[in-house]
Design a protein around this motif. Structure first.
Motif, PDB file in Angstrom:
ATOM      1  N   PHE A  20     -19.658   8.983  -2.095  1.00 51.85           N
ATOM      2  CA  PHE A  20     -19.050   7.823  -1.390  1.00 51.85           C
ATOM      3  C   PHE A  20     -17.889   8.229  -0.321  1.00 51.85           C
ATOM      4  N   ALA A  21     -17.853   7.765   0.657  1.00 50.22           N
ATOM      5  CA  ALA A  21     -16.743   8.021   1.415  1.00 50.22           C
ATOM      6  C   ALA A  21     -15.634   6.709   1.146  1.00 50.22           C
ATOM      7  N   VAL A  22     -14.481   7.256   0.790  1.00 55.14           N
ATOM      8  CA  VAL A  22     -13.364   6.327   0.622  1.00 55.14           C
ATOM      9  C   VAL A  22     -12.211   6.287   1.321  1.00 55.14           C
ATOM     10  N   HIS A  23     -11.912   5.129   2.040  1.00 50.72           N
ATOM     11  CA  HIS A  23     -10.935   4.895   3.084  1.00 50.72           C
ATOM     12  C   HIS A  23      -9.744   4.520   2.244  1.00 50.72           C
ATOM     13  N   LEU A  24      -8.616   5.089   2.558  1.00 56.41           N
ATOM     14  CA  LEU A  24      -7.363   4.564   1.884  1.00 56.41           C
ATOM     15  C   LEU A  24      -6.419   4.022   2.822  1.00 56.41           C
ATOM     16  N   VAL A  25      -5.796   3.032   2.575  1.00 57.77           N
ATOM     17  CA  VAL A  25      -5.057   1.965   3.452  1.00 57.77           C
ATOM     18  C   VAL A  25      -3.683   1.566   2.805  1.00 57.77           C
ATOM     19  N   GLN A  26      -2.427   1.595   3.422  1.00 55.76           N
ATOM     20  CA  GLN A  26      -1.364   0.834   2.784  1.00 55.76           C
ATOM     21  C   GLN A  26      -1.254  -0.536   3.681  1.00 55.76           C
ATOM     22  N   ALA A  27      -1.607  -1.483   2.909  1.00 56.48           N
ATOM     23  CA  ALA A  27      -1.307  -2.857   3.525  1.00 56.48           C
ATOM     24  C   ALA A  27      -0.041  -3.574   3.660  1.00 56.48           C
ATOM     25  N   PHE A  28       0.104  -4.500   4.529  1.00 58.20           N
ATOM     26  CA  PHE A  28       1.532  -5.194   4.791  1.00 58.20           C
ATOM     27  C   PHE A  28       2.732  -4.079   4.906  1.00 58.20           C
ATOM     28  N   SER A  29       2.429  -3.044   5.513  1.00 59.42           N
ATOM     29  CA  SER A  29       3.434  -1.999   5.821  1.00 59.42           C
ATOM     30  C   SER A  29       3.112  -0.998   6.877  1.00 59.42           C
ATOM     31  N   SER A  30       4.000  -0.688   7.665  1.00 65.25           N
ATOM     32  CA  SER A  30       3.795   0.524   8.501  1.00 65.25           C
ATOM     33  C   SER A  30       4.102   1.812   7.730  1.00 65.25           C
ATOM     34  N   ALA A  31       5.009   1.695   6.685  1.00 70.93           N
ATOM     35  CA  ALA A  31       5.367   2.997   6.147  1.00 70.93           C
ATOM     36  C   ALA A  31       4.652   3.626   5.175  1.00 70.93           C
ATOM     37  N   THR A  32       4.824   4.819   4.760  1.00 74.82           N
ATOM     38  CA  THR A  32       4.024   5.497   4.032  1.00 74.82           C
ATOM     39  C   THR A  32       3.669   5.028   2.626  1.00 74.82           C
ATOM     40  N   CYS A  33       4.995   4.800   2.067  1.00 72.88           N
ATOM     41  CA  CYS A  33       5.334   4.542   0.569  1.00 72.88           C
ATOM     42  C   CYS A  33       5.612   2.987   0.385  1.00 72.88           C
ATOM     43  N   ALA A  34       5.483   2.333   1.309  1.00 72.37           N
ATOM     44  CA  ALA A  34       5.688   0.761   1.117  1.00 72.37           C
ATOM     45  C   ALA A  34       4.303   0.052   1.143  1.00 72.37           C
ATOM     46  N   GLY A  35       4.277  -1.298   1.142  1.00 66.60           N
ATOM     47  CA  GLY A  35       3.150  -2.105   0.982  1.00 66.60           C
ATOM     48  C   GLY A  35       2.501  -2.236  -0.264  1.00 66.60           C
ATOM     49  N   ASP A  54      -6.390 -27.104   5.090  1.00 67.90           N
ATOM     50  CA  ASP A  54      -5.235 -26.150   5.674  1.00 67.90           C
ATOM     51  C   ASP A  54      -5.689 -24.787   5.618  1.00 67.90           C
ATOM     52  N   LEU A  55      -5.138 -24.007   6.649  1.00 67.86           N
ATOM     53  CA  LEU A  55      -5.175 -22.714   6.898  1.00 67.86           C
ATOM     54  C   LEU A  55      -3.931 -22.091   6.699  1.00 67.86           C
ATOM     55  N   VAL A  56      -4.001 -20.813   6.276  1.00 69.61           N
ATOM     56  CA  VAL A  56      -2.653 -19.955   6.208  1.00 69.61           C
ATOM     57  C   VAL A  56      -2.773 -18.772   7.119  1.00 69.61           C
ATOM     58  N   GLN A  57      -2.303 -18.413   7.792  1.00 72.72           N
ATOM     59  CA  GLN A  57      -2.248 -17.235   8.889  1.00 72.72           C
ATOM     60  C   GLN A  57      -1.251 -16.125   8.500  1.00 72.72           C
ATOM     61  N   ILE A  58      -1.530 -15.092   8.358  1.00 76.66           N
ATOM     62  CA  ILE A  58      -0.729 -14.147   7.915  1.00 76.66           C
ATOM     63  C   ILE A  58      -0.598 -12.748   8.964  1.00 76.66           C
ATOM     64  N   ALA A  59       0.520 -12.797   9.487  1.00 77.40           N
ATOM     65  CA  ALA A  59       0.446 -11.639  10.415  1.00 77.40           C
ATOM     66  C   ALA A  59       1.145 -10.325   9.677  1.00 77.40           C
ATOM     67  N   ALA A  60       0.573  -9.102   9.810  1.00 74.30           N
ATOM     68  CA  ALA A  60       1.128  -8.080   9.026  1.00 74.30           C
ATOM     69  C   ALA A  60       0.510  -6.776   9.654  1.00 74.30           C
ATOM     70  N   MET A  61       1.179  -5.789   9.011  1.00 68.18           N
ATOM     71  CA  MET A  61       0.731  -4.247   9.682  1.00 68.18           C
ATOM     72  C   MET A  61       0.043  -3.601   8.462  1.00 68.18           C
ATOM     73  N   ALA A  62      -0.649  -2.667   8.896  1.00 65.78           N
ATOM     74  CA  ALA A  62      -1.323  -1.767   7.871  1.00 65.78           C
ATOM     75  C   ALA A  62      -1.494  -0.390   8.269  1.00 65.78           C
ATOM     76  N   ARG A  63      -1.394   0.535   7.315  1.00 65.86           N
ATOM     77  CA  ARG A  63      -1.262   2.002   7.968  1.00 65.86           C
ATOM     78  C   ARG A  63      -2.405   2.625   7.354  1.00 65.86           C
ATOM     79  N   TYR A  64      -3.143   3.222   7.885  1.00 60.70           N
ATOM     80  CA  TYR A  64      -4.373   4.169   7.676  1.00 60.70           C
ATOM     81  C   TYR A  64      -3.775   5.520   7.074  1.00 60.70           C
ATOM     82  N   SER A  65      -4.316   5.763   5.440  1.00 63.48           N
ATOM     83  CA  SER A  65      -3.860   6.990   5.079  1.00 63.48           C
ATOM     84  C   SER A  65      -4.978   8.028   5.082  1.00 63.48           C
ATOM     85  N   GLY A  66      -6.214   7.770   5.386  1.00 65.84           N
ATOM     86  CA  GLY A  66      -7.147   8.831   5.293  1.00 65.84           C
ATOM     87  C   GLY A  66      -8.382   8.479   4.594  1.00 65.84           C
ATOM     88  N   VAL A  67      -9.313   9.532   4.522  1.00 64.48           N
ATOM     89  CA  VAL A  67     -10.508   9.228   3.846  1.00 64.48           C
ATOM     90  C   VAL A  67     -10.688  10.577   2.717  1.00 64.48           C
TER      91      VAL A  67
END
Length: 267
Positions: A5-20, A248-261
């Motif tokens: 299986f190809a497993v993609h890794l992402v850090q959500a709610f942050s643009s930093a490597t060790c956050a989110g 009601d709807l909740v709208q969330i604006a955030a960043m995500a950083r792709y870490s690789g596969v």
């Protein structure tokens, strides 16, 4: 026969490597049996593993912790969108993705460097503090409940200093316990505990705002509102409540950083 299986890794709610909040994302042509999905989620060793397959419109989405399937995961959905937009070069829709789930349809739009996630808000009702043990409340000044139990504290410091009793939290009927307080510079802070699904304290939680935005809107307005998660790694959110006749709807604006596969072989 072993399966790769190809497993993609992402850090959500942050643009930093060790956050989110980290998540794994796996894309299928169609979903295999649930037992295999759960085995794969345990093997990725990530807080949440997101399973995707194409739908007639957009994608079907499911979320798994290492021990169980989850009914809603905001950071996992954001991670899935980051993979589809940035790595798999999604062309099925222009700048918006639709995810079909048991929770309902969730949309994620790409807006330059940010992703805009839209979720259904949860209905809340007041919760009497004296109906809860002091092991849970620990000086809270107000409470409300819906899918989650919300405990409001007078100060940010009290939220940061809270010592969770995971055994006491596990016997509660709610999905998670969320602590919150008004931030000194506007918006709110929070922490999120969900030991019943194998996540003692979540680092950065999108679905928490389905409870928190309805809770805070009467005092802070519909938004945009800034929120900060007081976990070890932290998470940052810009939020807006969108009133709708159908809920009601909740709208969330955030960043995500792709870490690789990486590639995972299961027996």
């Amino acid at each position: 026969m072993p399966q790769l299986f190809a497993v993609h890794l992402v850090q959500a709610f942050s643009s930093a490597t060790c956050a989110g909040n980290p998540a794994a994302v796996v894309v299928f042509n169609e979903f295999p049996p649930t037992e295999l999905l759960q085995q794969l989620a345990a093997a990725t060793e990530q807080p949440v593993t997101v399973m995707l397959c194409p739908a007639q419109v957009g994608y079907h989405i499911r979320w798994f912790s290492s021990s169980t399937e989850i009914n809603l995961c905001g950071h996992g959905t954001l991670a899935a969108a980051a993979v589809l937009f940035n790595e798999l070069k999604n062309t099925r829709q222009s700048n918006e993705l639709a995810f079909s789930s048991p929770f309902g349809t969730i949309t994620v739009a790409k807006q330059q460097q940010h992703f805009c996630l839209t979720l259904n808000a949860f209905a809340l009702q007041a919760q009497a503090l004296d109906s809860l043990t002091t092991a849970i409340t620990q000086g809270a000044i107000a409470a409300a409940s819906g899918r989650d139990l919300i405990l409001e504290f007078a100060t940010v410091a009290e939220v940061a200093a809270y010592q969770p009793d995971f055994a006491a939290i596990c016997v509660l009927s709610w999905h998670a316990v969320i602590l919150t307080a008004a931030a000194t510079q506007g918006g709110y802070v929070f922490r999120y505990f969900a030991p019943k699904i194998g996540i003692n304290e979540d680092p950065a939680t999108g679905s928490a705002h389905c409870s928190l935005m309805p809770y805070w809107t009467s005092r802070l307005g519909h938004g945009p509102i800034g929120a900060r998660q007081l976990s070890a790694t932290g998470g940052e959110f810009v939020l807006q409540l969108l009133p709708q006749s159908t809920g009601d709807l909740v709208q969330i604006a955030a960043m995500a950083r792709y870490s690789g596969v990486s590639h995972l072989l299961l027996p």
